[in-house]
Design a protein around this motif. Sequence first.
Motif, short mmCIF file in Angstrom:
data_model
loop_
_atom_site.label_atom_id
_atom_site.label_comp_id
_atom_site.label_asym_id
_atom_site.label_seq_id
_atom_site.Cartn_x
_atom_site.Cartn_y
_atom_site.Cartn_z
N ASP A 155 0.85 -1.19 0.00
CA ASP A 155 0.00 0.00 0.00
C ASP A 155 0.89 1.26 0.00
N SER A 170 1.33 -6.19 8.58
CA SER A 170 0.66 -7.50 8.68
C SER A 170 1.24 -8.35 9.80
N PRO A 208 -3.34 -4.29 1.50
CA PRO A 208 -4.58 -5.07 1.63
C PRO A 208 -4.39 -6.57 1.53
N ASN A 216 -5.44 -9.30 3.92
CA ASN A 216 -4.73 -9.00 5.16
C ASN A 216 -5.75 -8.72 6.27
N TYR A 225 -5.67 -5.18 7.86
CA TYR A 225 -5.68 -4.02 6.97
C TYR A 225 -6.39 -2.83 7.61
N ASP A 233 -7.03 -1.76 -2.92
CA ASP A 233 -8.01 -1.68 -1.84
C ASP A 233 -9.43 -1.52 -2.38
#
Length: 518
Positions: free
Chosen positions: A73, A113, A199, A216, A219, A512
Motif C-alpha cells: 500500500d 501485517s 490489503p 490482510n 488491513y 483496496d
Amino acid sequence: MRGRRISALLAASTLVAVGACGSGGGRAPDAFGTPQPGGVLRLGIIADPPALDPFTASNFAIAWGNLLSAIYDPLVWSDPNTGTVQPHIAESLVSDATAKVWTLTLRPGVEFSDGAPFDAAAVKANWELHADPKTGSSYASGAVGLRLTVADPLHLAIELPSPNANFDRAVASGLNYIASPRALGDLAALRVDPVGAGPFVLAAREPGKSLTLRRNPRYWQPGRPLLDEIDARVQAPGTTVSTAIDAGDVDLGEITDPAVADAAKRMGLGTLGLNLNGGLMVVFNTRRPPFDDPAARQAVVDSLSAGEINERFHEGAGTPANGIFDSASSLANLQLRPRENDADQARQAFERLTAAGTRPLEFSFMTTGSTPGTLEPETLYMQQQVQRFAGVKMHAESVDVVTLTRRLITGDFDMALSALWMNDPEPSLFDFLRPGSPANITGYSDPQVTEAMTAARLSTRTDQRSEAYTKVQVQLNKDLPFWVYQEAVNTVVFGRKVTGIQVMGDGVVLFDRIGFRG
C-alpha cells in the motif's frame, strides 16, 4: 513477443488521461463501476519476481508494481488524471515556504501485517536503508541526503539537502512502499517473504508459475479489500495478457505495446490507456568515442525514422515521439521537433566522420529481445539504415536483460536500446540527466540542462515548469545524448467482470478498491 521486449527494456530502465475503451464482442467492460465483496482476481505478470522488497523490486506497472501495491500500500500516490499527489497511508506530505523542510503525517492505527505499528520510525528506517549504498536500492536518489527526525509516532520531519517543491513526487515514485521494521534486519528474507501494510499478504508461491496473495486481516481500512484473494500468474511463453484474458485464464494485466493494446480493444476487452512521458529510445555513451562527438550522434539519428519504425514494427499503433515529453502533456512544447530522418544530413556527416569512407567508423549497438543472441527485426532495420553509408559499421548484439542493465550502469556500451516511463518528469528525468547520477546511463552533462532541471523542481506551477523543461528540450535537441522514437504508453487490460479500477503512477492498480461486478 514485442511486449516482452519492451518489458525487458523497462526492467533495465529502473535505474528509472485515463478512459475505458473497446470494440468488438459487444460493449467494453466498465472500469469505474461499483464492485461487490468477494472473489479471486487472477493477475497476469510478465515473470516470477526476483524480489518483492521495497528497495530492489521493480515498481513499474508492467513489472511487479501491482504486487508491491497489493502487499505494501502506498504512503502517497500520483494521480494520472490530475497530475497531483494524493495521500493514502499518509494523511499528508507538505513543505514549508522554503520547500526544503517537509512534514509527513501518518494515519493513526495503521499496522503492518506482522502487528508492528506503522509509525514515523518505520518510515525513517526504510528511507535510511534506501540511502545506504549497501542496500543497493533502485530508488536511493530520493533518499540520499535526507535528514529525518521523528517528531512523534505520527509525524516525520524531513530536511532535504536542497529545496525541492516536488519532493512528494519522489516519494510517490520510489519511496512510497514501507516494509515492517521487524523485517528490515534480514533484507534477503524480506525479498522473498515481504511484510507490508497493504490489503494483501503473500500466502503461497509456486516458483516460475504463480503467487497467491490473501486478504490482510490487519488491513487499516474497514471493509477493505473487497477481493478475497489475488492469484498472480506468470505469463506463458508465446502469449500476451490480452490473449490470456480472452481465453478466460487471467482477469487483469498490463500492456506496453500499442499494437497489442489495439488488439485487446478489438477483442472487446476492457482497457485503460495511460500516456506517459519518456518512451522507447536509443541511448548513446557520451563518455567515449565515437559518441563523445555530437556529430556522430546526430548522424545516427538523421539515419533513422520514428514514423517508419512505428509503421514497420508496431503496426502504426504507436505515436512517434516529439522529444522526451508526451505530446499531450502540459509540460510539452510541440514547436520543438528533434532532428531525425534526414538522409542527406546523415550522409554529409558520415562523410566528414569517415573521411569519405576511408577511415571506418565502427561502434556497437546493444539491445535485448525475446531470445537473447537473436536480433529483432527492429534492430536489424536500425543496423541496415545506419550501415547504408560508406565507412559506417554498426555491430549489433542482443543480450539478456541482466547483462543489458549491468552494462548500461557501468557504461560498457557505445549505443543501446533503452526506455523511460514517467508519469511526471520528477524525479526520473532529473536523475536521468543529472551528472554523476547512477541513472545517467549516457554520461551526459550540460550546465544549462542542470540549471533548467533544478529550476523545474523549485516550482509546482505548470507554466514555470513548462518554461524550464522547454530549455531542457532545446538543449537535448542540440546534443542528442539519446533519441526517443516512440511515446510511452501503458494500458491496463481487464475482463468483463472486473471493475472499480483506479490506477496510480504509470498504471499500477490500487488494490483496496478493485473487485468484481455483481
